[in-house]
Scaffold this motif. Structure first.
Motif, short mmCIF file in Angstrom:
data_model
loop_
_atom_site.label_atom_id
_atom_site.label_comp_id
_atom_site.label_asym_id
_atom_site.label_seq_id
_atom_site.Cartn_x
_atom_site.Cartn_y
_atom_site.Cartn_z
N GLN A 176 0.99 -1.31 -0.23
CA GLN A 176 0.02 -0.13 -0.13
C GLN A 176 0.83 1.20 0.03
N THR A 177 0.28 2.24 -0.98
CA THR A 177 1.15 3.40 -0.86
C THR A 177 0.16 4.63 -0.51
N ILE A 178 0.33 5.56 0.26
CA ILE A 178 -0.24 6.62 0.66
C ILE A 178 0.48 7.90 0.17
N SER A 179 -0.49 8.87 -0.57
CA SER A 179 0.21 10.16 -0.90
C SER A 179 -0.80 11.12 -0.59
N ALA A 180 -0.64 12.44 -0.64
CA ALA A 180 -1.40 13.74 -0.53
C ALA A 180 -1.69 13.96 -1.92
N THR A 181 -3.14 14.44 -2.11
CA THR A 181 -3.54 15.06 -3.38
C THR A 181 -4.78 15.82 -3.20
N VAL A 182 -5.50 16.46 -4.27
CA VAL A 182 -6.63 17.10 -4.33
C VAL A 182 -7.60 16.70 -5.18
N VAL A 202 -4.96 6.53 -1.70
CA VAL A 202 -4.19 5.26 -1.21
C VAL A 202 -4.21 4.14 -2.38
N SER A 203 -3.05 3.79 -2.81
CA SER A 203 -2.94 2.71 -3.87
C SER A 203 -2.57 1.50 -3.03
N ARG A 204 -3.47 0.24 -3.70
CA ARG A 204 -3.11 -0.91 -2.80
C ARG A 204 -3.19 -2.16 -4.05
N VAL A 205 -2.13 -2.98 -3.79
CA VAL A 205 -2.34 -4.10 -4.56
C VAL A 205 -2.53 -5.19 -3.42
N THR A 206 -3.39 -6.27 -3.61
CA THR A 206 -3.63 -7.21 -2.81
C THR A 206 -3.35 -8.48 -3.20
N HIS A 207 -2.69 -9.45 -2.48
CA HIS A 207 -2.49 -10.78 -2.77
C HIS A 207 -3.21 -11.92 -2.05
N TYR A 226 -10.67 11.59 7.53
CA TYR A 226 -9.97 10.21 7.56
C TYR A 226 -8.35 10.33 7.59
N ASP A 227 -7.88 9.72 8.56
CA ASP A 227 -6.36 9.66 8.49
C ASP A 227 -5.76 8.35 8.95
N TYR A 228 -4.83 8.27 8.79
CA TYR A 228 -3.98 6.66 8.93
C TYR A 228 -3.03 7.02 10.25
N ARG A 229 -3.26 6.01 10.95
CA ARG A 229 -2.14 5.90 12.39
C ARG A 229 -1.16 4.79 12.30
N LEU A 230 0.21 5.17 12.43
CA LEU A 230 1.01 4.10 12.35
C LEU A 230 1.53 3.80 13.62
N SER A 231 1.77 2.56 13.99
CA SER A 231 2.74 2.06 15.25
C SER A 231 3.95 1.70 14.81
#
Length: 238
Positions: A176-182, A202-207, A226-231
């Motif tokens: 998964q890749t997350i980037s800012a855009t408009v 959010v771009s994702r390739v699922t396997h 919406y936002d993402y939290r990382l541990s």
């Protein structure tokens, strides 16, 4: 008793104003207007706005101003789950509207991510995803058609992951890749926000468990809700 600083006083006044008279996404007065109305410096105004932003009361859009935040903003931890699972975990009701369900030849970027030859048939699904009826995400997904040969004929899709699981291609892990855009004008209309509104792409390739690429998805999430939290952990010896 410790006396309030000017910025703390302004921050409290603006908080009271937001709670009493303003709705989510209403614009706050400009810096110049706040300076004149409350007879404070630009630095004081900026400190107050920074404090409100840290509290989650407001959000800023470059070149457009400062706006009242939506108290229903959702934070997503970086675990592998579907949109519906995310929303249910937050005790909200997931929903959505199907916009596109069709077979099409895989374009180069889709073919590359799904390890297919360009032009191979894929099923393209576009959905507007909602939480408690509010637009949250515009999602595009592509799945190899040979995995779900009857999906287009069904004319509907409630859970793409459930369809894949039934086909013996249950999603197991994803890159998964997350980037800012408009958002553009069409996307803004669907999501219920102004044109050029900030979003998370959010771009994702699922396997699946066999390592096959079974889905490529590109989703636009409203950045105000919406936002993402990382541990993260610091490795030993670094």
């Amino acid at each position: 008793m410790t006396q309030e600083t000017k910025y703390e006083t302004l921050r409290r006044v603006l908080t009271d104003l937001i709670e009493a008279r303003m709705a989510p996404h209403d614009p706050l007065p400009s810096e110049r207007e706040l300076m004149q109305q409350y007879n404070v410096s630009r630095m004081t105004v900026r400190q107050a706005i920074e404090g409100l932003a840290r509290d989650g009361r407001v959000y800023r859009v470059q070149g457009a101003g400062t706006f009242v935040a939506d108290s229903g903003k959702i934070t997503k931890s970086l675990t592998f789950s579907s949109f519906s699972e995310d929303i249910r975990a937050r005790r909200m009701k997931p929903g959505g509207r199907l916009l596109v369900l069709e077979s099409e030849p895989a374009e180069i970027d889709v073919a590359r991510d799904l390890f297919l030859e360009p032009g191979t048939p894929v099923v393209h699904v576009t959905r507007l995803r909602t939480a408690d009826g509010e637009p949250m995400c515009l999602e595009n997904a592509w799945v190899p058609e040979h995995l779900v040969p009857d999906l287009v004929a069904r004319g509907h899709v409630e859970s793409l992951y459930a369809v894949l699981e039934a086909a013996g291609a249950a999603p197991e892990h994803a890159d998964q890749t997350i980037s800012a855009t408009v958002v553009n004008r069409e996307q803004a209309e669907l999501l219920g926000v102004p044109n050029n509104f900030p979003a998370l792409r959010v771009s994702r390739v699922t396997h699946d468990a066999r390592g096959r690429a079974v889905e490529r998805a590109v989703s636009l999430y409203r950045a105000d809700r919406y936002d993402y939290r990382l541990s993260i952990a610091r490795g030993r010896g670094t």
